[in-house]
Write a protein that holds these residues in place. Structure first.
Motif, mmCIF file in Angstrom:
data_model
loop_
_atom_site.group_PDB
_atom_site.id
_atom_site.type_symbol
_atom_site.label_atom_id
_atom_site.label_comp_id
_atom_site.label_asym_id
_atom_site.label_seq_id
_atom_site.Cartn_x
_atom_site.Cartn_y
_atom_site.Cartn_z
ATOM 1 N N ARG A 6 7.640 9.937 27.346
ATOM 2 C CA ARG A 6 6.972 11.036 26.645
ATOM 3 C C ARG A 6 7.635 11.372 25.319
ATOM 4 O O ARG A 6 6.970 11.871 24.405
ATOM 5 C CB ARG A 6 6.911 12.273 27.542
ATOM 6 C CG ARG A 6 5.956 12.106 28.719
ATOM 7 C CD ARG A 6 5.987 13.300 29.642
ATOM 8 N NE ARG A 6 5.492 14.520 29.011
ATOM 9 C CZ ARG A 6 5.504 15.699 29.612
ATOM 10 N NH1 ARG A 6 5.988 15.816 30.842
ATOM 11 N NH2 ARG A 6 5.032 16.775 28.978
ATOM 12 N N ILE A 7 8.936 11.116 25.186
ATOM 13 C CA ILE A 7 9.611 11.341 23.900
ATOM 14 C C ILE A 7 10.450 10.108 23.544
ATOM 15 O O ILE A 7 11.526 10.234 22.956
ATOM 16 C CB ILE A 7 10.468 12.629 23.903
ATOM 17 C CG1 ILE A 7 11.413 12.680 25.103
ATOM 18 C CG2 ILE A 7 9.574 13.858 23.884
ATOM 19 C CD1 ILE A 7 12.371 13.883 25.053
ATOM 20 N N LYS A 8 9.912 8.958 23.862
ATOM 21 C CA LYS A 8 10.629 7.710 23.595
ATOM 22 C C LYS A 8 10.946 7.574 22.104
ATOM 23 O O LYS A 8 10.087 7.788 21.245
ATOM 24 C CB LYS A 8 9.784 6.512 24.034
ATOM 25 C CG LYS A 8 10.494 5.171 23.863
ATOM 26 C CD LYS A 8 9.638 4.021 24.364
ATOM 27 C CE LYS A 8 10.353 2.692 24.192
ATOM 28 N NZ LYS A 8 9.525 1.553 24.675
ATOM 29 N N GLY A 9 12.187 7.227 21.815
ATOM 30 C CA GLY A 9 12.605 6.995 20.441
ATOM 31 C C GLY A 9 13.007 8.231 19.668
ATOM 32 O O GLY A 9 13.499 8.123 18.538
ATOM 33 N N LYS A 10 12.832 9.413 20.239
ATOM 34 C CA LYS A 10 13.204 10.628 19.536
ATOM 35 C C LYS A 10 14.709 10.882 19.667
ATOM 36 O O LYS A 10 15.299 10.620 20.722
ATOM 37 C CB LYS A 10 12.424 11.834 20.050
ATOM 38 C CG LYS A 10 10.926 11.765 19.735
ATOM 39 C CD LYS A 10 10.225 13.046 20.096
ATOM 40 C CE LYS A 10 8.709 12.938 19.875
ATOM 41 N NZ LYS A 10 8.378 12.809 18.438
ATOM 42 N N VAL A 11 15.296 11.390 18.608
ATOM 43 C CA VAL A 11 16.714 11.747 18.600
ATOM 44 C C VAL A 11 16.803 13.259 18.796
ATOM 45 O O VAL A 11 16.241 14.025 18.010
ATOM 46 C CB VAL A 11 17.381 11.335 17.282
ATOM 47 C CG1 VAL A 11 18.843 11.770 17.261
ATOM 48 C CG2 VAL A 11 17.270 9.824 17.097
ATOM 49 N N THR A 12 17.503 13.670 19.849
ATOM 50 C CA THR A 12 17.496 15.069 20.254
ATOM 51 C C THR A 12 18.910 15.625 20.327
ATOM 52 O O THR A 12 19.849 14.930 20.710
ATOM 53 C CB THR A 12 16.814 15.243 21.620
ATOM 54 O OG1 THR A 12 17.602 14.616 22.639
ATOM 55 C CG2 THR A 12 15.425 14.620 21.622
ATOM 56 N N ILE A 13 19.038 16.889 19.982
ATOM 57 C CA ILE A 13 20.284 17.635 20.133
ATOM 58 C C ILE A 13 20.027 18.774 21.104
ATOM 59 O O ILE A 13 19.044 19.507 20.965
ATOM 60 C CB ILE A 13 20.766 18.199 18.783
ATOM 61 C CG1 ILE A 13 21.060 17.074 17.786
ATOM 62 C CG2 ILE A 13 22.001 19.086 18.976
ATOM 63 C CD1 ILE A 13 21.347 17.572 16.374
ATOM 64 N N ALA A 23 21.947 21.383 30.562
ATOM 65 C CA ALA A 23 22.247 20.105 31.212
ATOM 66 C C ALA A 23 20.981 19.456 31.753
ATOM 67 O O ALA A 23 20.771 18.242 31.605
ATOM 68 C CB ALA A 23 23.261 20.306 32.336
ATOM 69 N N GLU A 24 20.121 20.257 32.373
ATOM 70 C CA GLU A 24 18.900 19.698 32.942
ATOM 71 C C GLU A 24 17.944 19.232 31.849
ATOM 72 O O GLU A 24 17.273 18.198 31.994
ATOM 73 C CB GLU A 24 18.213 20.722 33.834
ATOM 74 C CG GLU A 24 17.133 20.139 34.734
ATOM 75 C CD GLU A 24 17.655 19.089 35.700
ATOM 76 O OE1 GLU A 24 16.861 18.186 36.063
ATOM 77 O OE2 GLU A 24 18.838 19.139 36.093
ATOM 78 N N THR A 25 17.908 19.947 30.736
ATOM 79 C CA THR A 25 17.073 19.517 29.618
ATOM 80 C C THR A 25 17.563 18.195 29.051
ATOM 81 O O THR A 25 16.766 17.306 28.730
ATOM 82 C CB THR A 25 17.056 20.599 28.528
ATOM 83 O OG1 THR A 25 16.471 21.799 29.071
ATOM 84 C CG2 THR A 25 16.249 20.159 27.321
ATOM 85 N N ALA A 26 18.872 18.037 28.934
ATOM 86 C CA ALA A 26 19.429 16.765 28.462
ATOM 87 C C ALA A 26 19.037 15.624 29.393
ATOM 88 O O ALA A 26 18.655 14.539 28.944
ATOM 89 C CB ALA A 26 20.945 16.870 28.350
ATOM 90 N N ARG A 27 19.127 15.863 30.697
ATOM 91 C CA ARG A 27 18.742 14.821 31.668
ATOM 92 C C ARG A 27 17.260 14.467 31.535
ATOM 93 O O ARG A 27 16.882 13.281 31.544
ATOM 94 C CB ARG A 27 19.025 15.309 33.092
ATOM 95 C CG ARG A 27 20.489 15.525 33.429
ATOM 96 C CD ARG A 27 20.655 15.893 34.897
ATOM 97 N NE ARG A 27 22.022 16.244 35.224
ATOM 98 C CZ ARG A 27 22.459 17.499 35.390
ATOM 99 N NH1 ARG A 27 21.613 18.521 35.250
ATOM 100 N NH2 ARG A 27 23.723 17.722 35.688
ATOM 101 N N VAL A 28 16.417 15.482 31.426
ATOM 102 C CA VAL A 28 14.968 15.251 31.323
ATOM 103 C C VAL A 28 14.636 14.516 30.035
ATOM 104 O O VAL A 28 13.850 13.560 30.021
ATOM 105 C CB VAL A 28 14.211 16.587 31.426
ATOM 106 C CG1 VAL A 28 12.759 16.424 31.010
ATOM 107 C CG2 VAL A 28 14.289 17.132 32.845
ATOM 108 N N PHE A 29 15.230 14.943 28.918
ATOM 109 C CA PHE A 29 14.979 14.268 27.647
ATOM 110 C C PHE A 29 15.351 12.791 27.740
ATOM 111 O O PHE A 29 14.585 11.915 27.309
ATOM 112 C CB PHE A 29 15.778 14.928 26.529
ATOM 113 C CG PHE A 29 15.175 16.184 25.966
ATOM 114 C CD1 PHE A 29 14.047 16.762 26.516
ATOM 115 C CD2 PHE A 29 15.764 16.811 24.864
ATOM 116 C CE1 PHE A 29 13.498 17.927 25.993
ATOM 117 C CE2 PHE A 29 15.216 17.963 24.322
ATOM 118 C CZ PHE A 29 14.088 18.525 24.881
ATOM 119 N N ALA A 30 16.523 12.496 28.288
ATOM 120 C CA ALA A 30 16.966 11.107 28.390
ATOM 121 C C ALA A 30 16.056 10.301 29.306
ATOM 122 O O ALA A 30 15.756 9.132 29.028
ATOM 123 C CB ALA A 30 18.404 11.052 28.896
ATOM 124 N N SER A 31 15.592 10.932 30.385
ATOM 125 C CA SER A 31 14.725 10.218 31.329
ATOM 126 C C SER A 31 13.380 9.868 30.717
ATOM 127 O O SER A 31 12.676 8.978 31.213
ATOM 128 C CB SER A 31 14.506 11.056 32.589
ATOM 129 O OG SER A 31 13.598 12.124 32.354
#
Length: 266
Positions: A6-13, A23-31
């Motif tokens: 869903r957010i493949k290739g996006k760079v997130t902070i 922490a859970e948002t970081a896990r979800v973003f990476a997944s």
């Protein structure tokens, strides 16, 4: 959750990424295919979450960040854009509650001090982390997002940024500031396709909120005020962050996403 794109290739902070919603948002973003830079001041915990993500095949790194430091935000934005070539998403999640240090269980039904007992030092600290930190982070990534052709800034406010309560006026003020700040920046940078939205969690079981959920009187009052009959989980808020980070929300800016089990519908 299942892996996706869903957010493949996006760079997130993600700030506040050592525990709880961050922490859970970081896990979800990476997944969901994003590269994630996790930021916090709890280094061991933050690094542990980053290691967990990379061990699962995701792309993540931990970077210590004091969200109240202008120079650290400047350095972070330069480093992330320099390494990854762009910044697409910022999730400003770091925050403090204003409860007395060391409190594990809240006594009574009041989360923080009454106004007459609020010290200027305590007021300034809450505003510095919860409001100024969001300002510094948002301002810090604008130029990189402009160069990237747009982006998404997700600011965690609270139901306390919408409704009042018996005490902790400093916390309410800080979260109200985040709400209106987000709308203002959304209008200013819509021309650059930079979307800015706020999320308003209700009573979520996180390390910061747990004292108020465990207290007999406070916990019962909070549960009674939540129509869906349970406290939120960090993943409930993380999924809202995922939506706002994704292109599915490409026409969403200046909005308030309330995720509170129905509390503010009362």
């Amino acid at each position: 959750m299942q892996k996706g794109e869903r957010i493949k290739g996006k760079v997130t902070i993600v700030t506040g990424a050592a525990s709880g919603i961050g922490a859970e948002t970081a896990r979800v973003f990476a997944s969901q295919g994003a590269s994630v830079v996790l930021c916090d001041v709890q280094d061991d915990m933050g690094q542990s979450v980053a290691n967990e993500i990379t061990d699962a095949g995701g792309t993540a790194q931990y970077q210590r960040l004091d969200v109240c430091s202008e120079s650290e935000w400047t350095a972070l934005a330069e480093a992330v854009e320099g390494k990854f070539g762009q910044i697409n998403v910022l999730a400003n999640i770091a925050g403090i509650s204003g409860r007395p240090a060391g409190m594990t269980v809240q006594v009574g039904n009041i989360a923080g001090t009454a106004l007459v007992d609020q010290t200027l030092e305590g007021w300034n600290r809450i505003m510095e982390v919860n409001a100024t930190g969001v300002f510094l982070g948002t301002r810090g990534v604008i130029a990189a997002m402009q160069r990237a052709g747009g982006g998404s800034v997700i600011n965690i406010s609270s139901i306390c940024g919408i409704v009042g309560s018996f005490a902790n006026a400093a916390y309410h003020a800080s979260k109200g500031a985040v709400r209106i700040f987000s709308k203002s920046v959304a209008i200013q940078y819509a021309k650059d396709q930079i979307r800015v939205n706020s999320i308003h969690p209700g009573f979520v079981d996180t390390p910061m909120a747990r004292p108020g959920l465990l207290g007999n009187e406070s916990g019962q009052a909070r549960m009674a005020a939540t129509p869906l009959g349970r406290f939120g989980k960090p993943v409930d808020i993380a999924m809202g962050c995922l939506y706002l980070a994704s292109d599915e929300a490409s026409w969403v800016t200046g909005s308030e996403l309330v995720i509170d089990g129905g509390m503010t519908a009362n």
